[in-house]
Scaffold this motif. Structure first.
Motif, PDB file in Angstrom:
ATOM      1  N   ASP A  85     -73.177 -37.512  32.123  1.00 42.53           N
ATOM      2  CA  ASP A  85     -74.426 -36.946  31.626  1.00 42.53           C
ATOM      3  C   ASP A  85     -74.727 -35.593  32.249  1.00 42.53           C
ATOM      4  O   ASP A  85     -75.385 -34.745  31.629  1.00 42.53           O
ATOM      5  CB  ASP A  85     -75.595 -37.897  31.902  1.00 42.53           C
ATOM      6  CG  ASP A  85     -75.455 -39.220  31.165  1.00 42.53           C
ATOM      7  OD1 ASP A  85     -74.523 -39.348  30.343  1.00 42.53           O
ATOM      8  OD2 ASP A  85     -76.273 -40.124  31.413  1.00 42.53           O
ATOM      9  N   TYR A 126     -78.401 -35.219  22.928  1.00 42.41           N
ATOM     10  CA  TYR A 126     -79.433 -36.091  22.354  1.00 42.41           C
ATOM     11  C   TYR A 126     -80.823 -35.495  22.552  1.00 42.41           C
ATOM     12  O   TYR A 126     -81.656 -35.510  21.632  1.00 42.41           O
ATOM     13  CB  TYR A 126     -79.360 -37.487  22.969  1.00 42.41           C
ATOM     14  CG  TYR A 126     -80.335 -38.445  22.324  1.00 42.41           C
ATOM     15  CD1 TYR A 126     -79.993 -39.108  21.151  1.00 42.41           C
ATOM     16  CD2 TYR A 126     -81.606 -38.648  22.854  1.00 42.41           C
ATOM     17  CE1 TYR A 126     -80.883 -39.966  20.532  1.00 42.41           C
ATOM     18  CE2 TYR A 126     -82.510 -39.507  22.235  1.00 42.41           C
ATOM     19  CZ  TYR A 126     -82.141 -40.156  21.083  1.00 42.41           C
ATOM     20  OH  TYR A 126     -83.038 -40.995  20.465  1.00 42.41           O
ATOM     21  N   GLN A 127     -81.097 -34.983  23.739  1.00 41.86           N
ATOM     22  CA  GLN A 127     -82.409 -34.400  24.013  1.00 41.86           C
ATOM     23  C   GLN A 127     -82.678 -33.175  23.142  1.00 41.86           C
ATOM     24  O   GLN A 127     -83.834 -32.848  22.847  1.00 41.86           O
ATOM     25  CB  GLN A 127     -82.526 -34.031  25.493  1.00 41.86           C
ATOM     26  CG  GLN A 127     -82.512 -35.227  26.433  1.00 41.86           C
ATOM     27  CD  GLN A 127     -83.636 -36.206  26.155  1.00 41.86           C
ATOM     28  OE1 GLN A 127     -84.782 -35.818  25.945  1.00 41.86           O
ATOM     29  NE2 GLN A 127     -83.305 -37.500  26.137  1.00 41.86           N
ATOM     30  N   ALA A 128     -81.620 -32.507  22.700  1.00 45.48           N
ATOM     31  CA  ALA A 128     -81.770 -31.345  21.822  1.00 45.48           C
ATOM     32  C   ALA A 128     -81.901 -31.740  20.358  1.00 45.48           C
ATOM     33  O   ALA A 128     -82.088 -30.873  19.499  1.00 45.48           O
ATOM     34  CB  ALA A 128     -80.571 -30.414  22.000  1.00 45.48           C
ATOM     35  N   GLY A 129     -81.799 -33.048  20.062  1.00 42.43           N
ATOM     36  CA  GLY A 129     -81.932 -33.504  18.680  1.00 42.43           C
ATOM     37  C   GLY A 129     -80.626 -33.532  17.912  1.00 42.43           C
ATOM     38  O   GLY A 129     -80.632 -33.662  16.682  1.00 42.43           O
ATOM     39  N   HIS A 189     -77.657 -35.799  17.283  1.00 40.73           N
ATOM     40  CA  HIS A 189     -77.456 -37.230  17.499  1.00 40.73           C
ATOM     41  C   HIS A 189     -76.114 -37.751  17.015  1.00 40.73           C
ATOM     42  O   HIS A 189     -75.904 -38.964  16.969  1.00 40.73           O
ATOM     43  CB  HIS A 189     -78.601 -38.018  16.839  1.00 40.73           C
ATOM     44  CG  HIS A 189     -79.936 -37.712  17.437  1.00 40.73           C
ATOM     45  ND1 HIS A 189     -81.114 -38.027  16.813  1.00 40.73           N
ATOM     46  CD2 HIS A 189     -80.284 -37.110  18.606  1.00 40.73           C
ATOM     47  CE1 HIS A 189     -82.145 -37.637  17.562  1.00 40.73           C
ATOM     48  NE2 HIS A 189     -81.650 -37.067  18.643  1.00 40.73           N
ATOM     49  N   ASN A 240     -76.127 -42.724  25.431  1.00 40.40           N
ATOM     50  CA  ASN A 240     -77.132 -41.675  25.304  1.00 40.40           C
ATOM     51  C   ASN A 240     -77.763 -41.597  23.922  1.00 40.40           C
ATOM     52  O   ASN A 240     -78.497 -40.660  23.628  1.00 40.40           O
ATOM     53  CB  ASN A 240     -76.517 -40.332  25.680  1.00 40.40           C
ATOM     54  CG  ASN A 240     -76.391 -40.153  27.174  1.00 40.40           C
ATOM     55  OD1 ASN A 240     -77.375 -39.904  27.858  1.00 40.40           O
ATOM     56  ND2 ASN A 240     -75.175 -40.306  27.688  1.00 40.40           N
ATOM     57  N   SER A 248     -72.868 -32.043  27.815  1.00 44.60           N
ATOM     58  CA  SER A 248     -73.466 -33.317  28.205  1.00 44.60           C
ATOM     59  C   SER A 248     -73.937 -34.097  26.987  1.00 44.60           C
ATOM     60  O   SER A 248     -74.677 -33.560  26.151  1.00 44.60           O
ATOM     61  CB  SER A 248     -74.661 -33.058  29.128  1.00 44.60           C
ATOM     62  OG  SER A 248     -75.541 -34.164  29.148  1.00 44.60           O
ATOM     63  N   TYR A 251     -76.116 -36.449  27.105  1.00 46.98           N
ATOM     64  CA  TYR A 251     -77.567 -36.560  27.314  1.00 46.98           C
ATOM     65  C   TYR A 251     -78.280 -35.310  26.789  1.00 46.98           C
ATOM     66  O   TYR A 251     -79.295 -35.408  26.090  1.00 46.98           O
ATOM     67  CB  TYR A 251     -77.859 -36.749  28.804  1.00 46.98           C
ATOM     68  CG  TYR A 251     -79.333 -36.720  29.159  1.00 46.98           C
ATOM     69  CD1 TYR A 251     -80.143 -37.832  28.923  1.00 46.98           C
ATOM     70  CD2 TYR A 251     -79.905 -35.583  29.717  1.00 46.98           C
ATOM     71  CE1 TYR A 251     -81.499 -37.800  29.244  1.00 46.98           C
ATOM     72  CE2 TYR A 251     -81.250 -35.547  30.035  1.00 46.98           C
ATOM     73  CZ  TYR A 251     -82.046 -36.657  29.794  1.00 46.98           C
ATOM     74  OH  TYR A 251     -83.384 -36.620  30.108  1.00 46.98           O
ATOM     75  N   ALA A 252     -77.730 -34.137  27.118  1.00 45.54           N
ATOM     76  CA  ALA A 252     -78.351 -32.886  26.668  1.00 45.54           C
ATOM     77  C   ALA A 252     -78.301 -32.761  25.147  1.00 45.54           C
ATOM     78  O   ALA A 252     -79.255 -32.254  24.533  1.00 45.54           O
ATOM     79  CB  ALA A 252     -77.652 -31.694  27.322  1.00 45.54           C
TER      80      ALA A 252
END
Length: 250
Positions: free
Chosen positions: A70, A84-87, A89, A119, A79, A81-82
């Motif tokens: 991650d 997913y957090q950025a949208g 998917h 993630n 990453s 994780y990064a």
């Protein structure tokens, strides 16, 4: 019910400006997402501008790769994780070019698949025929069983349902020579049977399996009409907006 998908893989093509122009050219001409899902995998640098351009359209954006950690001291990696957090998917993993040029093996790909799912990403796991062998007496492709077993090792049935598999014969990628629809269907059928052996028919029937390798407007309909082919992963012909729309709206 498995919703079919047409996904383009741009590889290392297009600048940010070119990518945004492309999205604007296609976004209003895509079928509803409940009938056919349209996706583009683009270089990481392009993803966020493309996402902003695609707001309000059914277009999904995918990363072309990610790492199995991650965060950390992994210069140049992306990453999960990064993402997913950025949208973003969705992510392509195990493409033959990653396997061949960057020496990724099934053990590494298995780690990446697990990290993506952990993630919240939905991976498209590619299987090529580098390990392929055709047996003279029955002419069946047996390699795919070992590869799928290795790439998906340790996943729960719930996570398997989030995975899409792409069957891409190594000799067909970028060659202009596509597999015969019956050959493509054979590979996809064996993948589904392998998943059925691992997790049962109910899970296998939920997993989408794509064909990739020199997909064009001329052969997409024949591919998509095969029972075990749920969509296509398009390389070169996803780079031109008009051609990609022909494939999407086949």
């Amino acid at each position: 019910m498995r919703i079919p998908i047409v996904a383009g893989n741009w590889k290392m093509h297009k600048t940010v400006d070119e990518a945004v122009v492309f999205v604007n050219e296609i976004k209003d001409q895509l079928p509803p997402a409940d009938q056919l899902q349209t996706a583009l995998a683009a270089p990481t640098l392009c993803l966020m501008p493309m996402k902003q351009a695609a707001v309000g359209s059914p277009l999904k954006l995918m990363a072309e790769n990610c790492y199995y950690k991650d965060a950390g001291a992994y210069t140049g990696e992306t990453s999960p994780y990064a993402l997913y957090q950025a949208g973003i998917h969705h992510v392509i993993l195990g493409h033959s070019e990653r396997r061949n040029y960057f020496h990724e093996d099934d053990a590494l790909i298995n780690k990446k698949v697990a990290a993506a799912l952990r993630n919240g990403l939905c991976p498209i796991v590619c299987c090529d025929d580098t390990m392929g062998r055709r047996v003279a007496d029955d002419d069946k492709v047996h390699w795919v069983v070992a590869r799928i077993l290795a790439d998906l090792q340790g996943l729960s049935p719930a996570n398997i349902r989030k995975v899409t598999i792409a069957y891409e014969p190594n000799w067909a990628i970028g060659s202009g020579q596509s597999a015969d629809p019956n050959q493509a269907a054979e590979g996809c059928y064996l993948i589904r049977q392998t998943i059925s052996d691992m997790y049962g028919d109910a899970v296998a029937n939920d997993v989408r399996i794509l064909y990739g390798g020199s997909v064009t407007p001329d052969n997409v309909t024949a591919m998509m009409n095969q029972q075990d082919i749920d969509g296509v992963l398009v390389g070169a012909d996803s780079l031109d907006a008009r051609t990609f729309l022909e494939i999407v709206n086949h």
